[in-house]
Design a protein around this motif. Sequence first.
Motif, short mmCIF file in Angstrom:
data_model
loop_
_atom_site.label_atom_id
_atom_site.label_comp_id
_atom_site.label_asym_id
_atom_site.label_seq_id
_atom_site.Cartn_x
_atom_site.Cartn_y
_atom_site.Cartn_z
N SER A 46 -4.00 7.23 -1.70
CA SER A 46 -3.85 6.00 -2.55
C SER A 46 -3.14 5.14 -1.92
CB SER A 46 -3.39 6.18 -3.86
OG SER A 46 -4.23 7.25 -4.70
N LEU A 47 -3.41 3.96 -2.02
CA LEU A 47 -2.43 2.61 -1.42
C LEU A 47 -2.03 2.02 -2.73
CD1 LEU A 47 -4.82 0.70 1.10
CD2 LEU A 47 -2.82 2.24 1.70
N SER A 48 -0.69 1.55 -2.58
CA SER A 48 -0.09 1.03 -3.55
C SER A 48 -0.51 -0.26 -3.84
CB SER A 48 1.58 1.19 -3.63
OG SER A 48 2.05 0.48 -2.66
N ALA A 49 -0.02 -0.88 -4.96
CA ALA A 49 -0.21 -2.28 -5.28
C ALA A 49 0.36 -3.26 -4.14
CB ALA A 49 0.11 -2.85 -6.52
N ALA A 50 1.57 -2.91 -3.87
CA ALA A 50 2.19 -3.59 -2.79
C ALA A 50 1.61 -3.32 -1.35
CB ALA A 50 3.64 -3.28 -2.62
N GLN A 51 1.19 -2.18 -1.12
CA GLN A 51 0.45 -2.20 0.24
C GLN A 51 -0.65 -2.82 0.27
OE1 GLN A 51 0.64 2.29 -0.35
NE2 GLN A 51 1.59 2.37 1.63
N ILE A 52 -1.47 -2.96 -0.77
CA ILE A 52 -2.87 -3.57 -0.73
C ILE A 52 -2.58 -5.20 -0.46
CG2 ILE A 52 -4.85 -4.43 -2.26
CD1 ILE A 52 -4.61 -1.59 -3.65
N LYS A 53 -1.42 -5.60 -1.28
CA LYS A 53 -1.31 -7.00 -1.25
C LYS A 53 -0.51 -7.32 0.44
CE LYS A 53 1.28 -10.89 -3.48
NZ LYS A 53 2.15 -11.08 -4.72
N ARG A 54 0.12 -6.51 0.77
CA ARG A 54 0.60 -6.55 2.52
C ARG A 54 -0.44 -6.58 3.34
NH1 ARG A 54 4.98 -3.87 1.62
NH2 ARG A 54 3.90 -1.83 1.87
N THR A 76 -10.62 -8.05 -9.98
CA THR A 76 -10.43 -6.57 -9.69
C THR A 76 -9.28 -6.47 -8.37
OG1 THR A 76 -12.67 -5.95 -10.25
CG2 THR A 76 -11.33 -4.47 -8.66
N VAL A 77 -9.50 -7.37 -7.56
CA VAL A 77 -8.43 -7.24 -6.48
C VAL A 77 -7.11 -7.85 -7.03
CG1 VAL A 77 -7.90 -8.54 -4.36
CG2 VAL A 77 -9.89 -7.76 -4.76
N GLN A 78 -7.11 -8.72 -7.84
CA GLN A 78 -5.76 -9.05 -8.60
C GLN A 78 -5.23 -8.18 -9.34
OE1 GLN A 78 -7.36 -12.45 -10.81
NE2 GLN A 78 -7.06 -13.98 -9.56
N LYS A 79 -5.97 -7.22 -10.01
CA LYS A 79 -5.35 -6.11 -10.72
C LYS A 79 -4.97 -5.08 -9.79
CE LYS A 79 -8.25 -7.16 -14.79
NZ LYS A 79 -9.36 -6.80 -15.67
N TRP A 80 -5.65 -4.88 -8.79
CA TRP A 80 -5.15 -3.71 -7.68
C TRP A 80 -3.72 -4.31 -7.12
CZ3 TRP A 80 -9.96 -3.43 -4.02
CH2 TRP A 80 -10.93 -2.94 -4.50
N GLU A 81 -3.66 -5.58 -6.80
CA GLU A 81 -2.19 -6.29 -6.23
C GLU A 81 -0.91 -6.27 -7.33
OE1 GLU A 81 -2.97 -9.77 -4.30
OE2 GLU A 81 -3.98 -8.70 -2.63
N ILE A 82 -1.40 -6.22 -8.65
CA ILE A 82 -0.37 -6.15 -9.57
C ILE A 82 -0.16 -4.82 -10.19
CG2 ILE A 82 -0.43 -8.51 -10.21
CD1 ILE A 82 -2.09 -7.85 -12.81
N GLY A 83 -0.93 -3.94 -9.98
CA GLY A 83 -0.82 -2.45 -10.13
C GLY A 83 -1.57 -2.02 -11.50
N GLU A 84 -2.28 -3.04 -12.05
CA GLU A 84 -2.93 -2.75 -13.28
C GLU A 84 -4.09 -1.84 -13.16
OE1 GLU A 84 -5.38 -5.75 -16.38
OE2 GLU A 84 -3.36 -6.37 -15.90
N LYS A 85 -4.84 -1.75 -11.96
CA LYS A 85 -5.72 -0.94 -11.53
C LYS A 85 -5.68 -0.35 -10.24
CE LYS A 85 -10.39 -1.88 -12.69
NZ LYS A 85 -11.64 -2.63 -12.56
N ARG A 86 -6.24 0.76 -9.91
CA ARG A 86 -6.42 1.41 -8.76
C ARG A 86 -7.79 1.26 -8.07
NH1 ARG A 86 -1.64 3.02 -7.60
NH2 ARG A 86 -2.21 4.57 -5.96
N PRO A 87 -7.93 1.02 -6.86
CA PRO A 87 -9.04 1.22 -6.12
C PRO A 87 -9.94 2.61 -6.46
CG PRO A 87 -7.61 0.18 -4.71
CD PRO A 87 -6.86 0.77 -5.83
N GLY A 88 -11.25 2.43 -6.43
CA GLY A 88 -11.75 3.61 -6.48
C GLY A 88 -12.05 4.45 -5.19
#
Length: 107
Positions: A46-54, A76-88
């Motif tokens: 998994s990538l963390s929200a911070a890793q996706i944003k980075r 969805t990308v916004q939610k990944w970046e704040i940690g509300e959701k995780r990519p499938g």
Amino acid sequence: MAKMKPPRSRLLEAVHESARDLHRVGWIDARRLRTFDALCALEVPSLSAAQIKRLRGKLHVSQAVLAAVLNTSVSTVQKWEIGEKRPGGTAMKLLHLIERKGLDAVL
């Protein structure tokens, strides 16, 4: 071409067989088939929200562009970046592929 680990589900196996058939008749090239093989067999952490944003920042693309590349919504990308959701699974595999090879690998 190196043998890849077989897909885990019957659905993925059916899709993978179709991709091999498309390659055999010349509708997709060897590069696309290898990319497909890698995406089917790739085990990714998994990538963390911070890793996706980075990653997005490193690519110098907006959330809208990343969403379009991954065939998902901006929210969805916004939610990944704040940690509300995780990519499938597929999105996570594509993110790792983009991280390793750049956007050209999926465009």
